[in-house]
Design a protein around this motif. Sequence first.
Motif, mmCIF file in Angstrom:
data_model
loop_
_atom_site.group_PDB
_atom_site.id
_atom_site.type_symbol
_atom_site.label_atom_id
_atom_site.label_comp_id
_atom_site.label_asym_id
_atom_site.label_seq_id
_atom_site.Cartn_x
_atom_site.Cartn_y
_atom_site.Cartn_z
ATOM 1 N N ILE A 1 0.839 -1.208 0.000
ATOM 2 C CA ILE A 1 0.000 0.000 0.000
ATOM 3 C C ILE A 1 0.871 1.254 0.000
ATOM 4 C CG2 ILE A 1 -1.599 1.384 1.405
ATOM 5 C CD1 ILE A 1 -2.988 -1.238 2.178
ATOM 6 N N ALA A 2 1.903 1.284 0.851
ATOM 7 C CA ALA A 2 2.791 2.447 0.913
ATOM 8 C C ALA A 2 3.481 2.681 -0.425
ATOM 9 C CB ALA A 2 3.816 2.269 2.028
ATOM 10 N N VAL B 1 6.896 7.842 2.691
ATOM 11 C CA VAL B 1 5.554 7.417 3.107
ATOM 12 C C VAL B 1 5.719 6.672 4.419
ATOM 13 C CG1 VAL B 1 3.527 6.015 2.576
ATOM 14 C CG2 VAL B 1 4.721 7.211 0.730
ATOM 15 N N ILE B 2 4.907 7.047 5.380
ATOM 16 C CA ILE B 2 4.893 6.372 6.677
ATOM 17 C C ILE B 2 3.476 5.892 6.940
ATOM 18 C CG2 ILE B 2 5.100 6.664 9.182
ATOM 19 C CD1 ILE B 2 7.232 8.803 8.634
ATOM 20 N N ILE B 3 3.379 4.638 7.335
ATOM 21 C CA ILE B 3 2.140 4.116 7.908
ATOM 22 C C ILE B 3 2.517 3.758 9.337
ATOM 23 C CG2 ILE B 3 0.406 2.293 7.882
ATOM 24 C CD1 ILE B 3 0.822 2.133 4.828
ATOM 25 N N GLY B 4 1.877 4.432 10.293
ATOM 26 C CA GLY B 4 2.262 4.256 11.682
ATOM 27 C C GLY B 4 1.090 3.948 12.585
ATOM 28 N N GLN B 5 1.413 3.233 13.649
ATOM 29 C CA GLN B 5 0.423 2.858 14.659
ATOM 30 C C GLN B 5 0.646 3.697 15.907
ATOM 31 O OE1 GLN B 5 0.604 -1.283 15.667
ATOM 32 N NE2 GLN B 5 -1.253 -1.228 16.873
ATOM 33 N N LEU B 6 -0.426 4.238 16.443
ATOM 34 C CA LEU B 6 -0.384 5.036 17.662
ATOM 35 C C LEU B 6 -0.154 4.115 18.859
ATOM 36 C CD1 LEU B 6 -0.803 8.019 18.540
ATOM 37 C CD2 LEU B 6 -3.229 7.486 18.778
ATOM 38 N N SER B 7 0.741 4.521 19.765
ATOM 39 C CA SER B 7 1.006 3.722 20.970
ATOM 40 C C SER B 7 -0.214 3.742 21.885
ATOM 41 C CB SER B 7 2.228 4.260 21.707
ATOM 42 O OG SER B 7 1.975 5.566 22.195
ATOM 43 N N GLU B 8 -0.241 2.809 22.816
ATOM 44 C CA GLU B 8 -1.362 2.733 23.761
ATOM 45 C C GLU B 8 -1.509 4.024 24.565
ATOM 46 O OE1 GLU B 8 -3.707 0.339 24.087
ATOM 47 O OE2 GLU B 8 -2.782 -0.694 22.378
ATOM 48 N N ASP B 9 -0.379 4.659 24.919
ATOM 49 C CA ASP B 9 -0.443 5.905 25.686
ATOM 50 C C ASP B 9 -0.719 7.132 24.803
ATOM 51 O OD1 ASP B 9 1.983 6.429 24.427
ATOM 52 O OD2 ASP B 9 3.163 6.423 26.276
ATOM 53 N N LYS B 10 -0.821 6.904 23.491
ATOM 54 C CA LYS B 10 -1.139 7.948 22.504
ATOM 55 C C LYS B 10 -0.094 9.066 22.468
ATOM 56 C CE LYS B 10 -6.040 6.941 22.354
ATOM 57 N NZ LYS B 10 -5.878 5.688 21.721
ATOM 58 N N LYS B 11 1.150 8.725 22.841
ATOM 59 C CA LYS B 11 2.219 9.715 22.847
ATOM 60 C C LYS B 11 3.309 9.407 21.829
ATOM 61 C CE LYS B 11 1.547 11.053 27.629
ATOM 62 N NZ LYS B 11 2.153 11.204 28.948
ATOM 63 N N LEU C 1 4.891 1.141 11.005
ATOM 64 C CA LEU C 1 4.659 -0.211 10.485
ATOM 65 C C LEU C 1 5.301 -0.331 9.114
ATOM 66 C CD1 LEU C 1 0.933 -0.503 11.580
ATOM 67 C CD2 LEU C 1 2.949 -1.445 12.744
ATOM 68 N N VAL C 2 5.373 0.818 8.417
ATOM 69 C CA VAL C 2 6.099 0.948 7.153
ATOM 70 C C VAL C 2 6.726 2.338 7.146
ATOM 71 C CG1 VAL C 2 5.976 1.020 4.637
ATOM 72 C CG2 VAL C 2 4.490 -0.541 5.892
ATOM 73 N N THR D 1 11.537 2.375 -1.202
ATOM 74 C CA THR D 1 12.362 1.376 -0.519
ATOM 75 C C THR D 1 11.957 1.350 0.945
ATOM 76 O OG1 THR D 1 14.213 1.763 -2.013
ATOM 77 C CG2 THR D 1 14.719 0.714 0.090
ATOM 78 N N VAL D 2 11.643 0.168 1.461
ATOM 79 C CA VAL D 2 11.254 0.031 2.854
ATOM 80 C C VAL D 2 12.494 0.127 3.733
ATOM 81 C CG1 VAL D 2 10.181 -1.475 4.573
ATOM 82 C CG2 VAL D 2 9.248 -1.377 2.251
ATOM 83 N N LEU D 3 12.442 1.017 4.719
ATOM 84 C CA LEU D 3 13.520 1.209 5.678
ATOM 85 C C LEU D 3 13.123 0.576 7.010
ATOM 86 C CD1 LEU D 3 14.258 4.974 4.879
ATOM 87 C CD2 LEU D 3 15.381 2.948 3.915
ATOM 88 N N ASP D 4 14.042 0.555 7.953
ATOM 89 C CA ASP D 4 13.759 -0.017 9.271
ATOM 90 C C ASP D 4 12.679 0.789 9.975
ATOM 91 O OD1 ASP D 4 15.702 -1.956 8.923
ATOM 92 O OD2 ASP D 4 17.249 -0.812 9.981
ATOM 93 N N ASN D 5 11.805 0.084 10.662
ATOM 94 C CA ASN D 5 10.765 0.737 11.457
ATOM 95 C C ASN D 5 11.374 1.301 12.729
ATOM 96 O OD1 ASN D 5 8.421 0.367 9.860
ATOM 97 N ND2 ASN D 5 8.455 -1.795 10.386
ATOM 98 N N TYR D 6 10.718 2.285 13.286
ATOM 99 C CA TYR D 6 11.178 2.914 14.520
ATOM 100 C C TYR D 6 9.978 3.546 15.217
ATOM 101 C CZ TYR D 6 10.899 7.326 11.951
ATOM 102 O OH TYR D 6 10.445 8.398 11.228
ATOM 103 N N THR D 7 10.194 3.989 16.448
ATOM 104 C CA THR D 7 9.158 4.652 17.232
ATOM 105 C C THR D 7 9.619 6.075 17.505
ATOM 106 O OG1 THR D 7 8.502 2.563 18.241
ATOM 107 C CG2 THR D 7 7.859 4.571 19.404
#
Length: 171
Positions: A40-41, A53-63, A68-69, A75-81
């Motif tokens: 998709i990305a 392009v970033i597809i990201g998931q919000l943490s449980e604490d919403k901070k 995820l991508v 080119t897909v790079l390493d994921n990070y927070t």
Amino acid sequence: MEYRQIHYWQYVPGLEEENVLEAALDLSQKGRHDAYLAEIASFISENTGAKYVIIGQLSEDKKHIHTLVFMKDKTVLDNYTYPLKGTPCEVAVAQRFCYHPFDVAPAFPDDLELQELQIESYLGSILLSDDNEPVGLTVLMDVKQIENAAFAEHLIMVLSPAIEEEIKMLR
């Protein structure tokens, strides 16, 4: 759902854009696989010309956002927070959409990644749960102005339900 409307402009897709949107619908109904979000990305990047392009998931604490991508030039790079505070992503989560056509890095001086990547333009759209709670973001960034931002938002809007479904399955 109300958030699935184009936000700041009157927009009617042209014939070529309609074809891309139809292909996006086909992609959103395609069978799921391990690299589905990356597919998709890549589709978004290819059809918007966005460098990142970033597809990201919000943490449980919403901070924080956990990517995820994270894609650069398809080119897909390493994921990070990363923390939301002081970023345009924080605005996107709060307002459901954020678009900075230019000078986004100076507008968010605490976001060092924007500075390092020399990001000029940002477009972020929220992803929601079935209960309309924020669960993530789809983000486009570029070192130049994002071309045809209205179409880019429309494309993200079409693909958002499939992305949200993937996030729901990951949780």
